[in-house]
Scaffold this active site. Structure first.
Site, short mmCIF file in Angstrom:
data_model
loop_
_atom_site.label_atom_id
_atom_site.label_comp_id
_atom_site.label_asym_id
_atom_site.label_seq_id
_atom_site.Cartn_x
_atom_site.Cartn_y
_atom_site.Cartn_z
N HIS A 34 18.56 -30.05 -16.99
CA HIS A 34 18.71 -29.81 -15.54
C HIS A 34 18.98 -31.14 -14.84
O HIS A 34 18.25 -32.10 -15.05
CB HIS A 34 17.41 -29.22 -14.97
CG HIS A 34 16.98 -27.94 -15.62
ND1 HIS A 34 17.67 -26.76 -15.45
CD2 HIS A 34 15.95 -27.66 -16.44
CE1 HIS A 34 17.05 -25.80 -16.14
NE2 HIS A 34 16.02 -26.33 -16.74
N ALA B 283 10.56 -25.37 -14.02
CA ALA B 283 11.24 -26.20 -15.02
C ALA B 283 11.90 -27.45 -14.43
O ALA B 283 12.49 -28.23 -15.16
CB ALA B 283 12.30 -25.36 -15.73
N1 LIG Z 1 10.78 -21.35 -11.79
C1 LIG Z 1 11.19 -21.62 -13.03
O1 LIG Z 1 11.46 -22.80 -13.36
C2 LIG Z 1 11.33 -20.53 -14.02
C3 LIG Z 1 11.02 -19.24 -13.70
N2 LIG Z 1 11.11 -18.24 -14.63
C4 LIG Z 1 10.78 -16.87 -14.20
O2 LIG Z 1 9.71 -16.39 -14.99
C5 LIG Z 1 10.04 -15.08 -15.46
C6 LIG Z 1 9.30 -14.80 -16.75
O3 LIG Z 1 9.77 -15.65 -17.77
P1 LIG Z 1 9.40 -15.40 -19.31
O4 LIG Z 1 7.94 -15.32 -19.48
O5 LIG Z 1 10.16 -16.41 -20.08
O6 LIG Z 1 10.03 -13.95 -19.53
P2 LIG Z 1 9.69 -12.86 -20.64
O7 LIG Z 1 10.83 -11.91 -20.64
O8 LIG Z 1 9.29 -13.53 -21.91
O9 LIG Z 1 8.38 -12.11 -20.07
C7 LIG Z 1 8.39 -11.29 -18.93
C8 LIG Z 1 7.06 -10.55 -18.83
O10 LIG Z 1 6.97 -9.91 -17.58
C9 LIG Z 1 6.73 -8.51 -17.77
N3 LIG Z 1 7.40 -7.80 -16.67
C10 LIG Z 1 8.73 -7.53 -16.52
N4 LIG Z 1 8.95 -6.91 -15.34
C11 LIG Z 1 7.73 -6.80 -14.73
C12 LIG Z 1 7.29 -6.27 -13.49
N5 LIG Z 1 8.15 -5.71 -12.63
N6 LIG Z 1 5.97 -6.32 -13.21
C13 LIG Z 1 5.10 -6.89 -14.08
N7 LIG Z 1 5.45 -7.42 -15.26
C14 LIG Z 1 6.75 -7.37 -15.58
C15 LIG Z 1 7.27 -8.19 -19.14
O11 LIG Z 1 6.66 -7.04 -19.68
C16 LIG Z 1 6.87 -9.47 -19.88
O12 LIG Z 1 5.49 -9.40 -20.23
C17 LIG Z 1 11.58 -15.08 -15.57
O13 LIG Z 1 12.12 -13.77 -15.51
C18 LIG Z 1 11.97 -15.92 -14.37
O14 LIG Z 1 12.10 -15.10 -13.23
C19 LIG Z 1 11.49 -18.52 -15.90
C20 LIG Z 1 11.82 -19.78 -16.27
C21 LIG Z 1 11.80 -20.90 -15.36
O1 LIG Z 2 13.33 -22.64 -17.75
C1 LIG Z 2 14.36 -23.18 -17.39
O2 LIG Z 2 14.88 -24.15 -17.99
C2 LIG Z 2 15.05 -22.76 -16.13
C3 LIG Z 2 15.18 -21.31 -15.95
O3 LIG Z 2 15.17 -20.54 -16.87
C4 LIG Z 2 15.35 -20.85 -14.58
O4 LIG Z 2 15.63 -21.67 -13.71
O5 LIG Z 2 15.22 -19.64 -14.37
#
Ligand SMILES: NC(=O)C1=CN([C@@H]2O[C@H](COP(=O)(O)OP(=O)(O)OC[C@H]3O[C@@H](n4cnc5c(N)ncnc54)[C@H](O)[C@@H]3O)[C@@H](O)[C@H]2O)C=CC1
Ligand SMILES: O=C([O-])CC(=O)C(=O)O
Length: 266
Positions: free
Chosen positions: A219, A123
């Protein structure tokens, strides 16, 4: 044809599958989720990736690339073993590297497998500028994350305050990127990315804000060093399926996948 295992099929994973339907050089072979998410994930797979198996771990054979969009715990469970087997991995949950010794563990797994783990910018922007500026020397890097109150639900920001009742911007955390990423694993992955590209997890100053006046995930990065200085402001649209997560994270992950196979990558 690049055979991909997608780890996680929530807000990011589902949106990625929607976009990747257009990519003929990639095939989603497996979608890895916990057993309690099998039914929901099978419904998504049927619609967007009919050739994919829904599994609880990454298949040992027949996968060329793993992409994680699942959460911190998935790195230990799925990314480490894949790296050790020699399968390259793309990681969105960069905050997992805030755990003591974990970055070294990830690196050691990649070395053991003779492969590479790529941390996506997700992000946030300017990771390229920051990582380049680090070579000349950085003096100070600050990151400010500002999101609507509903994005902080289910986090320590709820302790001692009613997020729904906030009428003005409220600082919910101030400290190091390491603490931020540990305390806010679903909201402060970008704090970890900024710090890993820049001054490190312990020297990057982080402020997190719940702000009822914003609808976007805002951000801000400010950096100073031998290169000069920059200020970056991102006003990211959150995904409808998860207000914590910016849509740009999806595009960043898809970009990383496409760059693995594109003859000209940018
Ligand atoms: N680098 C960045 O800018 C960002 C990174 N993220 C990361 O991405 C992750 C996912 O985000 P979203 O899709 O919005 O979350 P979400 O909650 O909508 O989806 C998470 C998915 O992962 C699955 N899951 C949960 N634990 C698991 C495991 N141990 N092994 C395999 N699958 C598993 C769930 O069943 C679900 O399908 C966040 O938790 C965060 O760590 C999120 C937003 C920004
Ligand atoms: O998606 C975003 O805006 C940022 C976020 O959730 C993260 O850094 O984990």
């Amino acid at each position: 044809m690049t055979r991909i295992a997608l780890v996680g099929c929530g807000a990011i994973g589902t949106s990625m599958l929607e976009l990747l339907q257009a990519d003929k050089a990639m095939e989603i072979k497996a979608i890895v989720v916990p057993a309690d998410a099998f039914a929901a994930t099978r419904a998504v797979a049927e619609r967007l990736a009919p050739g994919a198996q829904v599994l609880s771990s990454v298949p040992v054979e027949g996968i060329d690339l793993v992409v994680e969009a699942a959460g911190h715990a998935a790195i230990e469970a799925h990314v480490l073993p894949a790296l050790q087997r020699g399968t390259p991995c793309i990681v969105a949950s960069v905050g997992a590297l805030s755990a003591a010794g974990f970055a070294e563990k990830l690196e050691a797994a990649a070395v053991a497998g003779g492969t590479q783990v790529q941390l996506i910018a997700g992000a946030i922007g300017a990771i390229d500028a920051l990582a380049a500026a680090r070579i000349g020397g950085l003096d100070e890097v600050r990151y400010i994350g500002r999101k609507p109150p509903r994005a902080w639900k289910g986090t320590p920001a709820e302790q001692g305050r009613d997020l729904e009742a906030l009428t003005q911007a409220t600082v919910i955390f101030e400290g190091s990127a390491r603490e931020a990423a540990t305390l806010y694993p679903k909201n402060a992955n970008v704090a970890a990315s900024v710090s890993l590209a820049g001054l490190g997890l312990d020297r990057t100053l982080v402020r997190l804000i719940a702000d009822p006046a914003v609808a976007d995930n805002v951000h801000v990065v400010e950096a100073q060093g031998a290169f000069g200085s920059f200020e970056l402001t991102m006003r990211n649209k959150p995904l409808a399926a998860n207000p914590k997560t910016s849509a740009l994270t999806v595009y960043s992950a898809v970009r990383a996948l496409r760059n693995r196979i594109a003859p000209l990558a940018i």
